[in-house]
Design an enzyme around this catalytic site. Sequence first.
Site, PDB file in Angstrom:
ATOM      1  N   ASP A  32       0.871  -1.188   0.000  1.00 52.54           N
ATOM      2  CA  ASP A  32       0.000   0.000   0.000  1.00 52.54           C
ATOM      3  C   ASP A  32       0.899   1.227   0.000  1.00 52.54           C
ATOM      4  OD1 ASP A  32      -1.889   2.115   0.858  1.00 52.54           O
ATOM      5  OD2 ASP A  32      -3.232   0.457   1.379  1.00 52.54           O
ATOM      6  N   LYS A  85     -10.733   6.045  -5.879  1.00 52.73           N
ATOM      7  CA  LYS A  85     -12.170   5.740  -5.943  1.00 52.73           C
ATOM      8  C   LYS A  85     -13.098   6.956  -5.889  1.00 52.73           C
ATOM      9  CE  LYS A  85     -12.681   5.204  -0.982  1.00 52.73           C
ATOM     10  NZ  LYS A  85     -13.370   4.571   0.115  1.00 52.73           N
ATOM     11  N   SER A 125     -16.956  -2.853  -8.874  1.00 51.43           N
ATOM     12  CA  SER A 125     -17.971  -1.979  -8.293  1.00 51.43           C
ATOM     13  C   SER A 125     -19.273  -2.068  -9.068  1.00 51.43           C
ATOM     14  CB  SER A 125     -17.443  -0.544  -8.372  1.00 51.43           C
ATOM     15  OG  SER A 125     -18.468   0.364  -8.095  1.00 51.43           O
ATOM     16  N   TYR A 149     -14.175   6.670 -13.258  1.00 52.70           N
ATOM     17  CA  TYR A 149     -13.893   5.664 -12.231  1.00 52.70           C
ATOM     18  C   TYR A 149     -14.518   4.317 -12.629  1.00 52.70           C
ATOM     19  CZ  TYR A 149     -14.590   3.032  -7.914  1.00 52.70           C
ATOM     20  OH  TYR A 149     -14.637   2.027  -6.976  1.00 52.70           O
ATOM     21  N   LYS A 153     -12.806   0.489 -13.693  1.00 52.32           N
ATOM     22  CA  LYS A 153     -13.152  -0.811 -13.089  1.00 52.32           C
ATOM     23  C   LYS A 153     -13.551  -1.817 -14.174  1.00 52.32           C
ATOM     24  CE  LYS A 153     -12.300   0.032  -8.889  1.00 52.32           C
ATOM     25  NZ  LYS A 153     -11.276  -0.700  -8.172  1.00 52.32           N
TER      26      LYS A 153
HETATM   27  P1  NAD Z   1      -9.493   3.020   0.303  1.00 54.22           P
HETATM   28  O1  NAD Z   1      -9.066   4.264  -0.384  1.00 54.22           O
HETATM   29  O2  NAD Z   1      -9.823   3.081   1.747  1.00 54.22           O
HETATM   30  O3  NAD Z   1      -8.386   1.881   0.093  1.00 54.22           O
HETATM   31  C1  NAD Z   1      -7.583   1.803  -1.067  1.00 54.22           C
HETATM   32  C2  NAD Z   1      -6.143   1.633  -0.610  1.00 54.22           C
HETATM   33  O4  NAD Z   1      -5.315   1.512  -1.744  1.00 54.22           O
HETATM   34  C3  NAD Z   1      -5.630   2.831   0.194  1.00 54.22           C
HETATM   35  O5  NAD Z   1      -5.029   2.370   1.387  1.00 54.22           O
HETATM   36  C4  NAD Z   1      -4.617   3.501  -0.726  1.00 54.22           C
HETATM   37  O6  NAD Z   1      -3.570   4.097   0.007  1.00 54.22           O
HETATM   38  C5  NAD Z   1      -4.162   2.328  -1.574  1.00 54.22           C
HETATM   39  N1  NAD Z   1      -3.698   2.678  -2.932  1.00 54.22           N
HETATM   40  C6  NAD Z   1      -4.338   3.409  -3.880  1.00 54.22           C
HETATM   41  N2  NAD Z   1      -3.590   3.465  -4.991  1.00 54.22           N
HETATM   42  C7  NAD Z   1      -2.458   2.734  -4.769  1.00 54.22           C
HETATM   43  C8  NAD Z   1      -1.330   2.404  -5.556  1.00 54.22           C
HETATM   44  N3  NAD Z   1      -1.172   2.861  -6.781  1.00 54.22           N
HETATM   45  N4  NAD Z   1      -0.376   1.613  -5.005  1.00 54.22           N
HETATM   46  C9  NAD Z   1      -0.504   1.145  -3.726  1.00 54.22           C
HETATM   47  N5  NAD Z   1      -1.552   1.448  -2.946  1.00 54.22           N
HETATM   48  C10 NAD Z   1      -2.528   2.225  -3.457  1.00 54.22           C
HETATM   49  O7  NAD Z   1     -10.737   2.434  -0.535  1.00 54.22           O
HETATM   50  P2  NAD Z   1     -11.724   1.243  -0.180  1.00 54.22           P
HETATM   51  O8  NAD Z   1     -13.077   1.836   0.058  1.00 54.22           O
HETATM   52  O9  NAD Z   1     -11.139   0.338   0.816  1.00 54.22           O
HETATM   53  O10 NAD Z   1     -11.795   0.543  -1.595  1.00 54.22           O
HETATM   54  C11 NAD Z   1     -10.975  -0.564  -1.933  1.00 54.22           C
HETATM   55  C12 NAD Z   1     -11.237  -0.952  -3.369  1.00 54.22           C
HETATM   56  O11 NAD Z   1     -12.620  -1.264  -3.520  1.00 54.22           O
HETATM   57  C13 NAD Z   1     -10.921   0.154  -4.376  1.00 54.22           C
HETATM   58  O12 NAD Z   1     -10.340  -0.436  -5.512  1.00 54.22           O
HETATM   59  C14 NAD Z   1     -12.288   0.721  -4.710  1.00 54.22           C
HETATM   60  O13 NAD Z   1     -12.320   1.272  -5.999  1.00 54.22           O
HETATM   61  C15 NAD Z   1     -13.177  -0.510  -4.602  1.00 54.22           C
HETATM   62  N6  NAD Z   1     -14.574  -0.189  -4.301  1.00 54.22           N
HETATM   63  C16 NAD Z   1     -14.863   0.605  -3.215  1.00 54.22           C
HETATM   64  C17 NAD Z   1     -16.192   0.944  -2.948  1.00 54.22           C
HETATM   65  C18 NAD Z   1     -16.539   1.865  -1.805  1.00 54.22           C
HETATM   66  O14 NAD Z   1     -17.602   2.484  -1.839  1.00 54.22           O
HETATM   67  N7  NAD Z   1     -15.709   1.962  -0.763  1.00 54.22           N
HETATM   68  C19 NAD Z   1     -17.225   0.440  -3.753  1.00 54.22           C
HETATM   69  C20 NAD Z   1     -16.890  -0.378  -4.831  1.00 54.22           C
HETATM   70  C21 NAD Z   1     -15.550  -0.694  -5.090  1.00 54.22           C
HETATM   71  N1  UFG Z   2     -25.547  11.382  -0.476  1.00 54.12           N
HETATM   72  C1  UFG Z   2     -26.103  12.542   0.050  1.00 54.12           C
HETATM   73  N2  UFG Z   2     -25.267  13.424   0.666  1.00 54.12           N
HETATM   74  C2  UFG Z   2     -23.922  13.217   0.802  1.00 54.12           C
HETATM   75  C3  UFG Z   2     -23.361  12.018   0.268  1.00 54.12           C
HETATM   76  C4  UFG Z   2     -24.200  11.130  -0.375  1.00 54.12           C
HETATM   77  O1  UFG Z   2     -27.304  12.762  -0.054  1.00 54.12           O
HETATM   78  O2  UFG Z   2     -23.219  14.080   1.372  1.00 54.12           O
HETATM   79  C5  UFG Z   2     -26.438  10.404  -1.123  1.00 54.12           C
HETATM   80  C6  UFG Z   2     -26.099  10.178  -2.587  1.00 54.12           C
HETATM   81  O3  UFG Z   2     -26.753  11.136  -3.391  1.00 54.12           O
HETATM   82  C7  UFG Z   2     -26.599   8.738  -2.782  1.00 54.12           C
HETATM   83  C8  UFG Z   2     -26.355   8.077  -1.431  1.00 54.12           C
HETATM   84  O4  UFG Z   2     -26.242   9.155  -0.494  1.00 54.12           O
HETATM   85  O5  UFG Z   2     -27.983   8.731  -3.017  1.00 54.12           O
HETATM   86  C9  UFG Z   2     -25.061   7.258  -1.380  1.00 54.12           C
HETATM   87  O6  UFG Z   2     -23.988   8.077  -1.845  1.00 54.12           O
HETATM   88  P1  UFG Z   2     -22.456   7.673  -1.641  1.00 54.12           P
HETATM   89  O7  UFG Z   2     -21.627   8.824  -2.101  1.00 54.12           O
HETATM   90  O8  UFG Z   2     -22.239   7.190  -0.247  1.00 54.12           O
HETATM   91  O9  UFG Z   2     -22.270   6.413  -2.580  1.00 54.12           O
HETATM   92  P2  UFG Z   2     -22.555   6.237  -4.144  1.00 54.12           P
HETATM   93  O10 UFG Z   2     -23.765   5.384  -4.285  1.00 54.12           O
HETATM   94  O11 UFG Z   2     -22.523   7.514  -4.853  1.00 54.12           O
HETATM   95  O12 UFG Z   2     -21.258   5.430  -4.629  1.00 54.12           O
HETATM   96  C10 UFG Z   2     -20.579   4.483  -3.813  1.00 54.12           C
HETATM   97  C11 UFG Z   2     -19.076   4.683  -3.977  1.00 54.12           C
HETATM   98  C12 UFG Z   2     -18.618   4.245  -5.331  1.00 54.12           C
HETATM   99  C13 UFG Z   2     -19.067   2.831  -5.574  1.00 54.12           C
HETATM  100  C14 UFG Z   2     -20.560   2.752  -5.438  1.00 54.12           C
HETATM  101  C15 UFG Z   2     -20.969   1.320  -5.626  1.00 54.12           C
HETATM  102  O13 UFG Z   2     -18.732   6.040  -3.773  1.00 54.12           O
HETATM  103  O14 UFG Z   2     -17.206   4.266  -5.374  1.00 54.12           O
HETATM  104  O15 UFG Z   2     -20.949   3.184  -4.138  1.00 54.12           O
HETATM  105  O16 UFG Z   2     -22.331   1.204  -5.599  1.00 54.12           O
HETATM  106  F1  UFG Z   2     -18.694   2.427  -6.780  1.00 54.12           F
END
Ligand code: NAD
Ligand code: UFG
Length: 337
Positions: A32, A85, A125, A149, A153
Amino acid sequence: MKTILVTGGVGYIGSHTVVALQENGYKVVILDNLCNSKAITLSNIQKISSQAPIFYQGDIRDRPMLRDIFKNHPIDGVIHFAGLKAVGESQSEPLKYYDNNVVGSITLLEEMIKAKVDTFVFSSSATVYGEPGATQYQEGMPTTPINVYGRTKLMVEEILRDGAKANPGLRVACLRYFNPVGAHLSGLIGENPVGTPNNLMPYIGQIALGILPKLKVFGSDYPTPDGTGLRDYIHVHDLAQGHLLALQYLEDHPGALTVNLGTGKPYSVLEMISAFEKVSGKSIPYDLVERRSGDLAEYYANSDLAKTVLGWEAKHGIERMCEDTWRFYRQLDSAQS
Ligand code: NAD
Ligand code: UFG
């Protein structure tokens, strides 16, 4: 004992999965670069699971470092979380996202194959679906992501599926997460983004702590029962379990699996606010404002495939998601004061 390389293992979903792996007898090596996480998480992982993962601070695009890791550790499989992300940032800085997420994944995959490691689990995602014309997403539906984004993916998914076709020994799982929320029961690890949160739950958590004043609810005129957006929130612990099951599945199944991980039950923004208020006893003030660009009204998972092929089902409901989020934020607050 199997050894798993976890990229992005210090981040939100990665850290919970590292705990689950260690608790289930795996040895973990984390790579990381800490661009969106903090090293303190490593000691919290150790506190929870009484084991320290091996940690490399570095980038997935750093070939010499990847070669060292594969040379120095008997890696059996890779779980690839490392990625950027933030949807808005991906639109304004697309090349940064293609480089980090797509070039990074290709580099990792190439070095993994050179090292004769055949198992790869990828964090995809629900964003890959875009607007397929239905609100309950099933894996076979068209994928037309509406932002950079989501396209990064989908590109990596396609690279992995093509890779698996060309290399019959390869085993890949693309896990399409819906909206991960919640935290570890210990309150020691959870989602603590760098800067002002973009996502709903961390924003609500910071309001409850008094760090942020008020929530903006993006859109109250959607064609949903209360007019606010509906999402399929899934507890991060359930998500972590999905990764363990995917690793086990791949042991007996070469090829590529693409599978949704969601609960199948959507909640509105107002329902999330009210559930959080109930468990925390805190009031979450909000304003109803304009829709956020790029948001969809409603989507949620069909998770039948995960149940059939992985034997996976989400166990934790909305109350537990809010309780665990709140415990994590309270703990964070007392650690900082
Ligand atoms: P996060 O940002 O908390 O974790 C990602 C980690 O990857 C971080 O610790 C960051 O420092 C590290 N990182 C990023 N780029 C790097 C690189 N080039 N080399 C080494 N380390 C690197 O995010 P998360 O919520 O834990 O998400 C993890 C994965 O799941 C991501 O790929 C994200 O796109 C995917 N994902 C997240 C969500 C969400 O809503 N959290 C939803 C769908 C998919
Ligand atoms: N929302 C608000 N106010 C805020 C933040 C969010 O009203 O300050 C609402 C959004 O409009 C949405 C819901 O809360 O209706 C959830 O929003 P999030 O930003 O928490 O999540 P998203 O659904 O936009 O997207 C998330 C991650 C993406 C991932 C996706 C997968 O951000 O990276 O879920 O379903 F890909």
